[in-house]
Each structure stands twice: as C-alpha cells, then as structure tokens.
Design a protein around this motif. Structure first.
Motif, PDB file in Angstrom:
ATOM      1  N   MET A   1       0.846  -1.192   0.000  1.00 45.10           N
ATOM      2  CA  MET A   1       0.000   0.000   0.000  1.00 45.10           C
ATOM      3  C   MET A   1       0.878   1.237   0.000  1.00 45.10           C
ATOM      4  SD  MET A   1      -2.881   1.115   2.778  1.00 45.10           S
ATOM      5  CE  MET A   1      -3.796  -0.385   2.549  1.00 45.10           C
ATOM      6  N   ASP A   2       0.513   2.240  -0.766  1.00 50.22           N
ATOM      7  CA  ASP A   2       1.271   3.475  -0.834  1.00 50.22           C
ATOM      8  C   ASP A   2       1.294   4.137   0.539  1.00 50.22           C
ATOM      9  OD1 ASP A   2       2.416   5.833  -1.437  1.00 50.22           O
ATOM     10  OD2 ASP A   2       1.165   6.302  -3.164  1.00 50.22           O
ATOM     11  N   ALA A   3       2.482   4.551   0.959  1.00 53.69           N
ATOM     12  CA  ALA A   3       2.637   5.095   2.302  1.00 53.69           C
ATOM     13  C   ALA A   3       1.779   6.340   2.521  1.00 53.69           C
ATOM     14  CB  ALA A   3       4.103   5.412   2.568  1.00 53.69           C
ATOM     15  N   VAL A   4       1.575   7.150   1.459  1.00 55.66           N
ATOM     16  CA  VAL A   4       0.804   8.374   1.644  1.00 55.66           C
ATOM     17  C   VAL A   4      -0.700   8.105   1.651  1.00 55.66           C
ATOM     18  CG1 VAL A   4       2.569   9.872   0.667  1.00 55.66           C
ATOM     19  CG2 VAL A   4       0.798   8.933  -0.831  1.00 55.66           C
ATOM     20  N   MET A   5      -1.113   6.898   1.301  1.00 52.26           N
ATOM     21  CA  MET A   5      -2.539   6.590   1.304  1.00 52.26           C
ATOM     22  C   MET A   5      -2.857   5.487   2.305  1.00 52.26           C
ATOM     23  SD  MET A   5      -4.479   8.547  -0.328  1.00 52.26           S
ATOM     24  CE  MET A   5      -5.996   7.675  -0.665  1.00 52.26           C
ATOM     25  N   ASP A   6      -2.239   5.580   3.479  1.00 57.93           N
ATOM     26  CA  ASP A   6      -2.579   4.579   4.491  1.00 57.93           C
ATOM     27  C   ASP A   6      -3.951   4.922   5.089  1.00 57.93           C
ATOM     28  OD1 ASP A   6      -0.421   5.860   7.183  1.00 57.93           O
ATOM     29  OD2 ASP A   6      -1.875   6.844   5.899  1.00 57.93           O
ATOM     30  N   ILE A   7      -4.443   4.025   5.924  1.00 53.17           N
ATOM     31  CA  ILE A   7      -5.785   4.190   6.493  1.00 53.17           C
ATOM     32  C   ILE A   7      -5.662   4.564   7.965  1.00 53.17           C
ATOM     33  CG2 ILE A   7      -7.938   3.006   7.064  1.00 53.17           C
ATOM     34  CD1 ILE A   7      -7.471   1.203   4.641  1.00 53.17           C
ATOM     35  N   LEU A   8      -6.334   5.633   8.344  1.00 57.19           N
ATOM     36  CA  LEU A   8      -6.412   6.020   9.753  1.00 57.19           C
ATOM     37  C   LEU A   8      -7.780   5.600  10.275  1.00 57.19           C
ATOM     38  CD1 LEU A   8      -5.083   7.739  12.131  1.00 57.19           C
ATOM     39  CD2 LEU A   8      -6.654   9.527  11.409  1.00 57.19           C
ATOM     40  N   ARG A   9      -7.762   4.731  11.266  1.00 52.15           N
ATOM     41  CA  ARG A   9      -9.017   4.327  11.913  1.00 52.15           C
ATOM     42  C   ARG A   9      -9.196   5.201  13.143  1.00 52.15           C
ATOM     43  NH1 ARG A   9     -10.898  -0.888  10.744  1.00 52.15           N
ATOM     44  NH2 ARG A   9      -9.673  -1.954   9.156  1.00 52.15           N
ATOM     45  N   MET A  10     -10.351   5.834  13.243  1.00 53.51           N
ATOM     46  CA  MET A  10     -10.546   6.682  14.419  1.00 53.51           C
ATOM     47  C   MET A  10     -11.928   6.470  15.020  1.00 53.51           C
ATOM     48  SD  MET A  10     -10.702  10.389  12.613  1.00 53.51           S
ATOM     49  CE  MET A  10     -11.708  10.725  11.179  1.00 53.51           C
ATOM     50  N   ALA A  11     -11.999   6.678  16.329  1.00 49.43           N
ATOM     51  CA  ALA A  11     -13.266   6.554  17.050  1.00 49.43           C
ATOM     52  C   ALA A  11     -13.627   7.919  17.598  1.00 49.43           C
ATOM     53  CB  ALA A  11     -13.130   5.547  18.188  1.00 49.43           C
ATOM     54  N   THR A  12     -14.896   8.271  17.523  1.00 51.54           N
ATOM     55  CA  THR A  12     -15.353   9.518  18.131  1.00 51.54           C
ATOM     56  C   THR A  12     -16.169   9.183  19.367  1.00 51.54           C
ATOM     57  OG1 THR A  12     -17.371   9.536  16.796  1.00 51.54           O
ATOM     58  CG2 THR A  12     -15.461  10.697  15.902  1.00 51.54           C
ATOM     59  N   THR A 104     -16.050  -1.550  21.548  1.00 52.90           N
ATOM     60  CA  THR A 104     -16.024  -2.124  20.195  1.00 52.90           C
ATOM     61  C   THR A 104     -15.395  -1.164  19.201  1.00 52.90           C
ATOM     62  OG1 THR A 104     -18.050  -3.357  20.680  1.00 52.90           O
ATOM     63  CG2 THR A 104     -17.458  -3.133  18.376  1.00 52.90           C
ATOM     64  N   GLY A 105     -15.826   0.095  19.232  1.00 52.82           N
ATOM     65  CA  GLY A 105     -15.354   1.065  18.249  1.00 52.82           C
ATOM     66  C   GLY A 105     -13.895   1.447  18.424  1.00 52.82           C
ATOM     67  N   ALA A 106     -13.449   1.524  19.690  1.00 48.98           N
ATOM     68  CA  ALA A 106     -12.089   2.003  19.962  1.00 48.98           C
ATOM     69  C   ALA A 106     -11.048   0.895  19.916  1.00 48.98           C
ATOM     70  CB  ALA A 106     -12.053   2.704  21.319  1.00 48.98           C
ATOM     71  N   SER A 107     -11.500  -0.371  19.931  1.00 51.99           N
ATOM     72  CA  SER A 107     -10.522  -1.479  20.043  1.00 51.99           C
ATOM     73  C   SER A 107      -9.574  -1.556  18.856  1.00 51.99           C
ATOM     74  CB  SER A 107     -11.262  -2.815  20.210  1.00 51.99           C
ATOM     75  OG  SER A 107     -12.089  -3.056  19.082  1.00 51.99           O
ATOM     76  N   THR A 108     -10.009  -1.092  17.670  1.00 48.37           N
ATOM     77  CA  THR A 108      -9.134  -1.146  16.493  1.00 48.37           C
ATOM     78  C   THR A 108      -8.680   0.248  16.051  1.00 48.37           C
ATOM     79  OG1 THR A 108     -11.075  -1.108  15.049  1.00 48.37           O
ATOM     80  CG2 THR A 108     -10.173  -3.273  15.594  1.00 48.37           C
ATOM     81  N   ALA A 109      -8.996   1.273  16.853  1.00 53.80           N
ATOM     82  CA  ALA A 109      -8.714   2.651  16.426  1.00 53.80           C
ATOM     83  C   ALA A 109      -7.253   3.031  16.625  1.00 53.80           C
ATOM     84  CB  ALA A 109      -9.617   3.621  17.190  1.00 53.80           C
ATOM     85  N   ASP A 110      -6.755   3.853  15.681  1.00 51.62           N
ATOM     86  CA  ASP A 110      -5.425   4.445  15.818  1.00 51.62           C
ATOM     87  C   ASP A 110      -5.505   5.750  16.601  1.00 51.62           C
ATOM     88  OD1 ASP A 110      -4.120   2.553  13.940  1.00 51.62           O
ATOM     89  OD2 ASP A 110      -5.347   3.562  12.439  1.00 51.62           O
ATOM     90  N   LEU A 111      -6.686   6.364  16.551  1.00 52.88           N
ATOM     91  CA  LEU A 111      -6.844   7.684  17.167  1.00 52.88           C
ATOM     92  C   LEU A 111      -8.270   7.817  17.673  1.00 52.88           C
ATOM     93  CD1 LEU A 111      -5.594  11.055  15.791  1.00 52.88           C
ATOM     94  CD2 LEU A 111      -8.054  10.790  16.106  1.00 52.88           C
TER      95      LEU A 111
END
Length: 424
Positions: A1-12, A104-111
């Motif tokens: 995967m292109d480094a500039v198009m990685d995926i940020l998983r976030m929980a609100t 559940t939502g935060a368990s896989t979040a990066d932020l």
C-alpha cells in the motif's frame, strides 16, 4: 500500500449533544464525501425544521433516531478520504449504557476524538471516554473542545478545559495528546484554520488527522503471524501447483522477509520463509496490518490457529490468563464458574472463569475488590483457564495478540471483550 494513502481508523466519543454528529457531518461535507442527493435531502430537512443553516448533524442523526427507538447499533462506521489519507470513523454513542459500543469502536482505532462542550467543561462522561481509550491502548487522543462559538471564541474557556484535562490525564497512560478548539457547526478549525481564534497556533483537525504518524504505533519488533487458512490448490485444475502449500493470515507483529528463520507453534520446529505472496503478487517483506500468504521451505504440519514467530522471540504459551474484560450482555452475569468460548487471533478454545478479582469503576478509576461478578457494560479483572494453550502477548505490547473475545457456548453470541494483562 502506498505510504501516503494509508488508512487512519478513528473513534469519536462524547456526551449527548456535544456535537459529535455535526463534527462527523462537517468532515464528510468538507471532504466531499457525501453525494449531492444526500446534501439536498439535508438542506431540505433543515428548511422544513425552520433552521437558517444546513444542519450537517442530519447526515448521521438517522442512526441516533434508530438508537432512540431501541434498535441496537453497535457502532456506526463512516468512510471518507482526502488526497493524503483514507479514514474510517467509528461513531460510538456517549451514554454509560453504551460502554460496550465504545469498547467495540475504539478497540481497532489508531486515534480517538473525545468531544467536550466548551460551555460545560470536562464532564464525568468525558473522563470515562478518555479512560476507555487509554485502557484500549488507542495510541493518539484528540480532545476537541467544541462549540467555541457559544463562548465567544474565548481562549480562557479553552484553556480551562485543557488545564482540567491535563490534571486528569496524569492518572492515565496517554502516549500522544492533542487539544483542539473547534466549532463543528461553523467549521472553525475543522478543515480550515479559523480566523475567529487568532490565539490558537496549532493545525486544524483535518490537518492533524492527515499528518498524525501512525506507522510507528504498530509492533514491528515481535514477529507474530497467526495462521488463518492453509491454502492447498486443487491439483486437478492446475498440476503445476502439485506441491503448493501456503499459510494465509494477517501479520500481527514484526517484519517478515523471504529467507528469515521462523518457528512454528505449538510444535517448536523451525524453517525459513521461501516467499511471501499477496493478491497483487509477490512482495519482499510483510508487516502489520498486511494480509499475506507465506510459503515455507520445509513441509511442516501447520493448521488454522497455529502461530509463526521468531525462534528467539516467542509469544507466551499459556492456558491461564489474567484479562481486563468488558462484559457485553444483560444475562447471565460473568462470575467464577462461567463457561465460555474464547476467540484469540485465529484460535478458538473453551474456557472456564476461575475468578473475578475486582470491578473497575470507569468514572472514578477506583477498584471494587468486593465485586464477585460483572454485569452489562461493567469492566473488571478476570482469571481464565482455557482448554488449550493460547499464543499471546500482553495487550500493552500487541493489541492483536493481546486481545480476545468471549462467546456464549450455547448461543454463539459475543458476550465480552478482553485485554490480556498477564499470564500465570
């Protein structure tokens, strides 16, 4: 995967009416992630309600209406992208009775973004959400002080919240904490820097989300590859693949390269990686969270649930586990003697609850040592004994090999989520 198009998983997370729906709507709207007919519908509904602005909260409020009708929505996921990054938002409800949804939502979040109303300051719910994100080891926390427009964009109101939270944060293990003053309704500091707050020198929320560094959050030291599936192509359709045996799974830790010496658990036998394949072809290395197929030099007896690691860096192999468990069901309560099924990485085993050591009050952070069971949305430390060994690490070291879910034997329903603290 292109480094500039990685995926940020976030929980609100945030209390009710702190502006979570508006913030998500604003991010979707300003990043052009909604369709014209969706926007037209929102504008039409806003006018029907007599509002003189486009109420972006309506983009996600359909979900809130469903919650109010008693329909269970674990977590609502939203997707959008900018030229720099892709985003997955896990929108989690704020009430204490939805603690399990937040887990559940935060368990896989990066932020995690915790919203605070600038008028109300830090509430019990804000503290609880912040504690849960640190319990779940979310690496980056953004405290977004919303509704700055309702306090006249006053720097003192923002500073009061940051001061209170900084004092509270000393009790928590927070790796990276960012404070942002915003007005989700008017778009101040959400996508663009706000002219209304010249005293604030930091980035906008979207700029921070685009640039926060997440690659180093992955564990690239401990090689962990739980085997999910053994691939043996049908020889009749392709005789060339007569000797093909691949082991598919998701890299949970470390960096794997062809030629590396690896060990198979539970046998303890060693071999070397012959090559690494992906749907797009062969690769020269694999790292979290890539899903790959490993081909090994030696023909070992490997099956689903086994682990591939380094000979001198192995996970703990144990049947006795200490875990912090969030209990997710009304009945039965979790207590000593409860029998469950544990799903850990790709391995499933039956388990017996030996002991409930204490319950944790997620509002005060105090331990209740007199508790002997856990009910819905309660969190506590539990000792488990499994029927077969698990290959695990403490959750603080690796969230994938340190996390587990608990399943009801009779109904196959997920009844709990656990974070491995220690093995005995």
């Amino acid at each position: 995967m292109d480094a500039v198009m990685d995926i940020l998983r976030m929980a609100t997370a945030g209390s009710v009416d702190d502006g979570k729906s508006t913030l998500i709507g604003r991010l979707l709207y300003d990043s052009k992630a909604i369709f014209e007919d969706q926007l037209a519908s929102v504008e039409r509904t806003s006018k029907e309600r007599g509002e003189d602005y486009t109420n972006l909260a309506l983009l996600t409020d359909g979900l809130r209406a469903e919650r109010e009708q008693g329909i269970t929505i674990d977590v609502a996921y939203r997707y959008f992208a900018t030229p720099r990054r892709k985003f997955i938002i896990a929108d989690t409800p704020g009430h204490i009775q939805y603690t399990r949804n937040m887990v559940t939502g935060a368990s896989t979040a990066d932020l995690a973004i915790v919203l605070v109303d600038a008028r109300n300051g830090l509430t019990e719910q804000s503290r609880r959400h912040a504690f849960l994100t640190t319990l779940l080891r979310v690496p980056h926390l953004v405290l977004a002080v919303n509704k700055m427009d309702l306090v006249g964009y006053d720097a003192a109101a923002f500073e009061a919240v940051t001061r209170d939270f900084t004092a509270f944060a000393t009790k928590l293990d927070i790796k990276d904490l960012t404070f942002l003053p915003i007005s989700a309704l008017h778009g101040d500091n959400v996508v663009e820097r706000s002219a209304n707050m010249p005293w604030y020198n930091g980035p906008s929320l979207l700029h921070h989300l685009e640039h926060v560094h997440i690659a180093s959050d992955r564990n690239l030291i401990d090689v962990r590859f739980p085997v999910q599936y053994v691939i043996r192509p049908h020889q009749a359709t392709n005789p060339d693949l007569h000797d093909y045996r691949g082991y598919a799974g998701q890299v949970a830790g470390g960096v794997l390269k062809p030629g590396d010496e690896v060990m198979h658990l539970p046998s303890g036998l060693t071999t070397r990686i012959k090559r690494i394949e992906t749907p797009a072809g062969e690769v020269s290395e694999a790292f979290p969270p890539m899903s790959v197929t490993l081909l090994l030099e030696d023909d070992l007896d490997i099956s689903r649930g086994d682990m591939i690691c380094r000979p001198h860096n192995q996970p703990q192999v144990t049947q006795d586990i200490e875990a912090m468990v969030c209990w997710m069901t009304d009945a039965p309560r979790l207590s000593a003697g409860s029998r469950l099924v544990v799903k850990h990485t790709t391995r499933t085993a039956k388990a017996l609850v030996r002991d409930v050591s204490y319950q944790l009050d997620v509002n005060t952070l105090h331990r209740d040592d007199s508790a002997s069971s856990l009910g819905l949305n309660e969190i506590g430390r539990v000792t488990l004994r499994t029927t077969q060994p698990l290959f695990c690490d403490p959750y603080a070291r690796n969230r994938m090999t340190g996390g587990l879910i608990l399943i009801d034997e009779a109904t196959s329903a997920t009844v709990g989520a656990g974070m491995i603290m220690d093995v005995t």
